[in-house]
Design a protein around this motif. Structure first.
Motif, PDB file in Angstrom:
ATOM      1  N   PRO A   1       0.838  -1.202   0.000  1.00  0.00           N
ATOM      2  CA  PRO A   1       0.000   0.000   0.000  1.00  0.00           C
ATOM      3  C   PRO A   1       0.874   1.254   0.000  1.00  0.00           C
ATOM      4  CG  PRO A   1      -0.647  -1.524   1.746  1.00  0.00           C
ATOM      5  CD  PRO A   1       0.694  -1.958   1.255  1.00  0.00           C
ATOM      6  N   VAL A   2       0.648   2.118  -0.992  1.00  0.00           N
ATOM      7  CA  VAL A   2       1.395   3.369  -1.112  1.00  0.00           C
ATOM      8  C   VAL A   2       0.382   4.512  -1.175  1.00  0.00           C
ATOM      9  CG1 VAL A   2       2.952   4.739  -2.549  1.00  0.00           C
ATOM     10  CG2 VAL A   2       3.353   2.283  -2.262  1.00  0.00           C
TER      11      VAL A   2
ATOM     12  N   LEU B   1       2.312  -2.576  -6.372  1.00  0.00           N
ATOM     13  CA  LEU B   1       1.882  -1.492  -5.503  1.00  0.00           C
ATOM     14  C   LEU B   1       0.373  -1.342  -5.539  1.00  0.00           C
ATOM     15  CD1 LEU B   1       4.490   1.310  -6.356  1.00  0.00           C
ATOM     16  CD2 LEU B   1       4.665  -0.525  -4.664  1.00  0.00           C
ATOM     17  N   LEU B   2      -0.204  -0.988  -4.403  1.00  0.00           N
ATOM     18  CA  LEU B   2      -1.599  -0.578  -4.329  1.00  0.00           C
ATOM     19  C   LEU B   2      -1.591   0.903  -3.988  1.00  0.00           C
ATOM     20  CD1 LEU B   2      -4.656  -1.038  -4.189  1.00  0.00           C
ATOM     21  CD2 LEU B   2      -4.350  -1.628  -1.771  1.00  0.00           C
ATOM     22  N   ILE B   3      -1.857   1.741  -4.994  1.00  0.00           N
ATOM     23  CA  ILE B   3      -1.732   3.189  -4.824  1.00  0.00           C
ATOM     24  C   ILE B   3      -3.052   3.767  -4.342  1.00  0.00           C
ATOM     25  CG2 ILE B   3      -1.234   5.379  -5.969  1.00  0.00           C
ATOM     26  CD1 ILE B   3       0.642   3.888  -7.832  1.00  0.00           C
ATOM     27  N   LEU B   4      -2.987   4.429  -3.204  1.00  0.00           N
ATOM     28  CA  LEU B   4      -4.126   5.142  -2.627  1.00  0.00           C
ATOM     29  C   LEU B   4      -3.908   6.635  -2.848  1.00  0.00           C
ATOM     30  CD1 LEU B   4      -4.306   3.197   0.761  1.00  0.00           C
ATOM     31  CD2 LEU B   4      -5.565   2.703  -1.341  1.00  0.00           C
TER      32      LEU B   4
ATOM     33  N   LEU C   1      -6.317   6.218   8.835  1.00  0.00           N
ATOM     34  CA  LEU C   1      -7.118   5.555   9.856  1.00  0.00           C
ATOM     35  C   LEU C   1      -7.717   4.259   9.331  1.00  0.00           C
ATOM     36  CD1 LEU C   1      -8.955   8.611  11.486  1.00  0.00           C
ATOM     37  CD2 LEU C   1      -7.075   7.270  12.458  1.00  0.00           C
ATOM     38  N   GLU C   2      -8.047   4.249   8.040  1.00  0.00           N
ATOM     39  CA  GLU C   2      -8.664   3.071   7.440  1.00  0.00           C
ATOM     40  C   GLU C   2      -7.635   2.032   6.996  1.00  0.00           C
ATOM     41  OE1 GLU C   2     -10.874   4.703   4.241  1.00  0.00           O
ATOM     42  OE2 GLU C   2     -12.393   5.667   5.515  1.00  0.00           O
ATOM     43  N   ASN C   3      -6.385   2.447   6.805  1.00  0.00           N
ATOM     44  CA  ASN C   3      -5.328   1.546   6.324  1.00  0.00           C
ATOM     45  C   ASN C   3      -4.092   1.712   7.203  1.00  0.00           C
ATOM     46  OD1 ASN C   3      -6.473   0.715   3.394  1.00  0.00           O
ATOM     47  ND2 ASN C   3      -6.870   2.885   3.759  1.00  0.00           N
ATOM     48  N   SER C   4      -3.949   0.842   8.165  1.00  0.00           N
ATOM     49  CA  SER C   4      -2.830   0.960   9.107  1.00  0.00           C
ATOM     50  C   SER C   4      -1.531   0.367   8.574  1.00  0.00           C
ATOM     51  CB  SER C   4      -3.191   0.270  10.424  1.00  0.00           C
ATOM     52  OG  SER C   4      -3.463  -1.115  10.198  1.00  0.00           O
ATOM     53  N   ASN C   5      -1.599  -0.288   7.415  1.00  0.00           N
ATOM     54  CA  ASN C   5      -0.414  -0.987   6.893  1.00  0.00           C
ATOM     55  C   ASN C   5       0.218  -0.276   5.707  1.00  0.00           C
ATOM     56  OD1 ASN C   5      -2.589  -1.478   5.211  1.00  0.00           O
ATOM     57  ND2 ASN C   5      -1.874  -3.516   4.609  1.00  0.00           N
ATOM     58  N   ILE C   6      -0.003   1.014   5.557  1.00  0.00           N
ATOM     59  CA  ILE C   6       0.598   1.755   4.447  1.00  0.00           C
ATOM     60  C   ILE C   6       2.117   1.740   4.592  1.00  0.00           C
ATOM     61  CG2 ILE C   6       0.878   4.062   3.446  1.00  0.00           C
ATOM     62  CD1 ILE C   6      -2.072   4.536   4.044  1.00  0.00           C
TER      63      ILE C   6
ATOM     64  N   GLY D   1      14.149   1.994  -2.398  1.00  0.00           N
ATOM     65  CA  GLY D   1      14.805   2.209  -1.119  1.00  0.00           C
ATOM     66  C   GLY D   1      13.812   2.313   0.036  1.00  0.00           C
ATOM     67  N   SER D   2      12.686   2.983  -0.212  1.00  0.00           N
ATOM     68  CA  SER D   2      11.687   3.154   0.844  1.00  0.00           C
ATOM     69  C   SER D   2      11.043   1.825   1.210  1.00  0.00           C
ATOM     70  CB  SER D   2      10.618   4.151   0.391  1.00  0.00           C
ATOM     71  OG  SER D   2      11.183   5.426   0.157  1.00  0.00           O
ATOM     72  N   LEU D   3      10.693   1.028   0.212  1.00  0.00           N
ATOM     73  CA  LEU D   3      10.071  -0.264   0.485  1.00  0.00           C
ATOM     74  C   LEU D   3      11.052  -1.227   1.144  1.00  0.00           C
ATOM     75  CD1 LEU D   3       7.879  -0.795  -2.714  1.00  0.00           C
ATOM     76  CD2 LEU D   3       7.095  -0.345  -0.390  1.00  0.00           C
ATOM     77  N   ARG D   4      12.311  -1.139   0.739  1.00  0.00           N
ATOM     78  CA  ARG D   4      13.304  -2.003   1.390  1.00  0.00           C
ATOM     79  C   ARG D   4      13.450  -1.624   2.869  1.00  0.00           C
ATOM     80  NH1 ARG D   4      17.195  -1.458  -1.987  1.00  0.00           N
ATOM     81  NH2 ARG D   4      16.856  -3.444  -3.068  1.00  0.00           N
ATOM     82  N   ALA D   5      13.485  -0.315   3.144  1.00  0.00           N
ATOM     83  CA  ALA D   5      13.576   0.132   4.536  1.00  0.00           C
ATOM     84  C   ALA D   5      12.337  -0.286   5.325  1.00  0.00           C
ATOM     85  CB  ALA D   5      13.746   1.649   4.583  1.00  0.00           C
ATOM     86  N   TYR D   6      11.160  -0.114   4.708  1.00  0.00           N
ATOM     87  CA  TYR D   6       9.919  -0.498   5.380  1.00  0.00           C
ATOM     88  C   TYR D   6       9.884  -2.004   5.641  1.00  0.00           C
ATOM     89  CZ  TYR D   6       4.935  -1.291   6.168  1.00  0.00           C
ATOM     90  OH  TYR D   6       3.722  -1.679   6.700  1.00  0.00           O
ATOM     91  N   SER D   7      10.315  -2.784   4.649  1.00  0.00           N
ATOM     92  CA  SER D   7      10.327  -4.241   4.794  1.00  0.00           C
ATOM     93  C   SER D   7      11.253  -4.664   5.934  1.00  0.00           C
ATOM     94  CB  SER D   7      10.773  -4.887   3.481  1.00  0.00           C
ATOM     95  OG  SER D   7      10.871  -6.290   3.617  1.00  0.00           O
ATOM     96  N   ASN D   8      12.433  -4.025   6.009  1.00  0.00           N
ATOM     97  CA  ASN D   8      13.368  -4.358   7.090  1.00  0.00           C
ATOM     98  C   ASN D   8      12.796  -3.970   8.447  1.00  0.00           C
ATOM     99  OD1 ASN D   8      15.237  -5.386   5.279  1.00  0.00           O
ATOM    100  ND2 ASN D   8      16.349  -3.456   5.079  1.00  0.00           N
TER     101      ASN D   8
END
Length: 437
Positions: free
Chosen positions: A38-39, A66-69, A82-87, A161-168
């Motif tokens: 989720p992005v 990606l799921l782009i919001l 508030l509706e998506n806590s896993n962004i 880079g952002s997704l790698r950091a988030y994944s870690n």
């Protein structure tokens, strides 16, 4: 290379936003459908949303698309958060409803939502409102870019880079949660085992109390019968009878003392030992004990000396019976461990606002290791009694507990081969009356 014009936030002349064409080799393809990342794109410019959707439409990371919001204001972004806590990533504009709406949204995410996992990439078309260093230092921003400089290639790099950091971070968070759960379960297990141990210890204490209490009367009777045998035996058998009578009395006294110590330890550890604090003179107690042990010391040719100022009567606030027990134990040890034909020195004197009872022997002394475990329960120290007396290893344990309960202090000085000196300081002396004779 593709050229797409966008409208900047300050309504200035359109500037080209360049997106580098990517070859198929640079984009991972998914063979199996998996959960998308989720992005959240937050910008009040619809063209930015359209361009971002186009560029990132084929982007994948770890074989997940990606799921782009899309949010067109900070208020809409708050609702989506508030509706998506896993962004995983937020591409955030700075200037929207207000000139700092994006920065206020960052504060909301980090402080109110307490979300420190989502990666926030700040995008602005007006760098003058938010200088890069100031923004990153003041706010918890993970990356920063000007819209006019954000090519497709750079956007891909930022997103990777952002997704790698988030994944870690998510991996670490999962490890942390698993560790917390293991700690919680282990703590619960230890608490249950501790409760079982407390119950077993309570049962042990109750059994010990009953057994020791029931032993006191028979031991007292044995000692009494032995004394009667010694007194009533015929003259022609008195010598032999006296010998065995004294042995019986001696062993009965040892067993009685052991039972008494066990009962004291049980009361101390169960919290049932109460104090009766009062104001009293300590010198008569110590005088009686010295006279009592002087006879025993003489059998080992030990000289027992008692020094105090007869003109000073010291009053201390403590439990008289417990003070007697403490000094009795220390004097008993001094006689027990002092070598024959040596000396024990007992002193009573004022120090500050308290009374010090000092008992120094010329025994075998204690090593540094012995002194470290001096007040342990059932502790067996290196020195051995010099007259084949017995030792339960409970005396000094009880002494230390009683001293602590009365908020007194005890210290020990000892050297191997030179003897041991115990000093007990009883504080809270209320009055010192000096009598002049």
């Amino acid at each position: 290379m593709t050229h797409i014009n966008i409208i900047n936030d300050d309504n200035s002349e359109d500037e080209p936003l360049l997106f580098m064409e990517e070859s198929d080799e640079t984009i991972a393809t998914s063979t199996e459908p998996q959960d998308a990342w989720p992005v959240l794109v937050v910008d009040d410019d619809r063209y930015i949303h359209q361009i971002t959707d186009i560029v990132l439409g084929r982007f994948e990371f770890q074989q997940r698309p990606l799921l782009i919001l899309n949010a067109y204001s900070a208020a809409e972004a708050k609702q989506l958060l508030l509706e998506n806590s896993n962004i995983a990533v937020i591409l955030l504009d700075v200037v929207m409803e207000t000139h700092d709406a994006g920065l206020r949204l960052v504060e909301y995410i980090r402080e109110e939502l307490d979300n420190h996992l989502v990666q926030i990439v700040l995008r602005t078309g007006q760098p003058g409102y938010a200088p890069e260093l100031e923004v990153i230092q003041r706010y918890e921003i993970n990356d920063y870019a000007n819209k006019t400089e954000l090519t497709a290639h750079k956007l891909f790099a930022v997103m990777t880079g952002s997704l790698r950091a988030y994944s870690n971070l998510m991996m670490l968070e999962n490890f942390r949660q698993q560790l917390e759960e293991k700690v919680r379960l282990r703590t619960k297990e230890l608490e249950e085992k501790n409760a079982q141990l407390l119950l077993l210890n309570q049962e042990k204490n109750e059994l010990l109390s009953i057994a020791a209490h029931d032993l006191k009367n028979p031991l007292s009777n044995i000692q009494l019968y032995a004394e009667e045998i010694e007194q009533d035996s015929p003259p022609d058998t008195r010598s032999r009878a006296n010998h065995f009578s004294r042995l019986i009395q001696h062993n009965a006294r040892q067993m009685f003392q052991l039972v008494k110590n066990l009962l004291d330890v049980n009361r101390i550890e169960s919290g049932h030992l109460s104090l009766s604090m009062d104001l009293f003179h300590i010198q008569p107690i110590l005088t009686a004990l010295v006279n009592q042990y002087r006879t025993r010391a003489q059998t080992k040719k030990i000289q027992l000396c008692f020094e105090y100022d007869e003109n000073v009567h010291l009053l201390t606030y403590a439990d008289g019976n417990k003070v007697h027990q403490i000094l009795d134990n220390l004097l008993s040890n001094a006689v027990k461990y002092t070598l024959p034909e040596h000396e024990i020195s007992v002193r009573l004197y004022e120090q500050g606002l308290g009374v010090v009872c000092e008992i120094a022997d010329q025994g075998q002394g204690l090593s540094a290791e012995d002194q470290r475990k001096l007040y342990g329960k059932f502790t067996r120290l290196t020195p051995r009694p010099t007259g084949q007396e017995s030792s339960s290893g409970l005396g000094l344990f009880i002494v230390k507990k009683l001293v602590d309960m009365m908020e007194a202090e005890i210290e020990c000085e000892s050297q191997l081969g030179k003897g041991t000196c115990f000093r007990v300081y009883f504080p809270q002396v209320c009055l010192a009356i000096h009598h002049r004779h």
